[in-house]
Enzyme design. Sequence first.
Site, PDB file in Angstrom:
ATOM      1  N   ASP A 149       0.866  -1.187   0.000  1.00 13.58           N
ATOM      2  CA  ASP A 149       0.000   0.000   0.000  1.00 13.58           C
ATOM      3  C   ASP A 149       0.900   1.234   0.000  1.00 13.58           C
ATOM      4  O   ASP A 149       1.399   1.663   1.046  1.00 13.58           O
ATOM      5  CB  ASP A 149      -0.892  -0.032   1.240  1.00 13.58           C
ATOM      6  CG  ASP A 149      -1.896   1.107   1.294  1.00 13.58           C
ATOM      7  OD1 ASP A 149      -1.747   2.066   0.509  1.00 13.58           O
ATOM      8  OD2 ASP A 149      -2.817   1.044   2.125  1.00 13.58           O
TER       9      ASP A 149
ATOM     10  N   GLU B 266       1.131   4.477   0.242  1.00 13.25           N
ATOM     11  CA  GLU B 266       0.601   5.751   0.706  1.00 13.25           C
ATOM     12  C   GLU B 266       1.451   6.261   1.865  1.00 13.25           C
ATOM     13  O   GLU B 266       2.097   5.491   2.569  1.00 13.25           O
ATOM     14  CB  GLU B 266      -0.834   5.581   1.203  1.00 13.25           C
ATOM     15  CG  GLU B 266      -1.812   5.125   0.138  1.00 13.25           C
ATOM     16  CD  GLU B 266      -3.210   5.004   0.711  1.00 13.25           C
ATOM     17  OE1 GLU B 266      -3.973   5.975   0.593  1.00 13.25           O
ATOM     18  OE2 GLU B 266      -3.517   3.942   1.284  1.00 13.25           O
TER      19      GLU B 266
END
Length: 304
Positions: free
Chosen positions: A163, A165
């Site tokens: 992920d 982010e």
Amino acid sequence: MFTLVRSRVRTAVLALSAVTALAFGATATSGAAAAPAAAKQGPTSVAYVEVNNNSMLNVGKYTLAGGGNAFDVAVIFAANINYDTGTKAATLYFNENVQRVLDNAATQIRPLQQKGIKVVLSVLGNHQGAGFANFPSQQAASAFAKQLSDAVAKYGLDGIDFDDEYAEYGNNGTGQPNASSFVYLVSALRANMPDKIISLYNIGPAASRLSYGGVDVSSKFDYAWNPYYGTWQVPGIALPKSKLSPAAVEIGRTSQSTVADLARRTVSEGYGVYLTYNLDGADRSADVSAFTRELYGSAAVYTP
């Protein structure tokens, strides 16, 4: 209106005290072989769990009235990729809540696996400049891949979820995303764990940098999913429909009508995965049933 900004509690902010790097001296022994799940046909259903607030065991509390688990994959959200300013290297970091789940794998992870549910560890940026897309060399990417595969082996997990982010590329003097980094990382991780799950939360610089030097790592992923809850968006990765989730919902926040509509579309358009986020400890059988009826032709049953 669909909400395109996710409401995840950032693991980085909630981390209080944790180990900044793994000590990989021991290897976990997996629990007994998973019991075969009851017959179930249809897409793979995925549940992310915010372990800062909720128990992984919640995933195993839902079954189908017609037989089988409501969820097939449980994702521990989330470990972090941190940056060690002394060694100038990325390190795998667990906040106290993630560490607690891993240290108590016998009671928090094995019960799910024994039901036939796969348990995957999500890894997320932590505002420190380290990310999957800015390793400066193949050696650096491979070193982090080893930390990931060692964690999977040590704690008896079923794979890793990426992920990209909150990395905040450039912090602490780190580099900006480059073309080779994620390709080197995924290639090394797949070589380290050929039979484990590698999944892609289709967001951030890494998700758009899947090819370098004639190598395309798309086929090295088992799954990829849409990162925007309450919406339909086909991930931009060259995988068959059976490995993609264009649907993404947040349990308890995405309306049940939208949950059902996205599930129907998943089936009608031939996609093989359905992503859910933020399963908590409440009885969410109505929300879960909204998609299981469409995916599997059966309501979900909650057993506390």
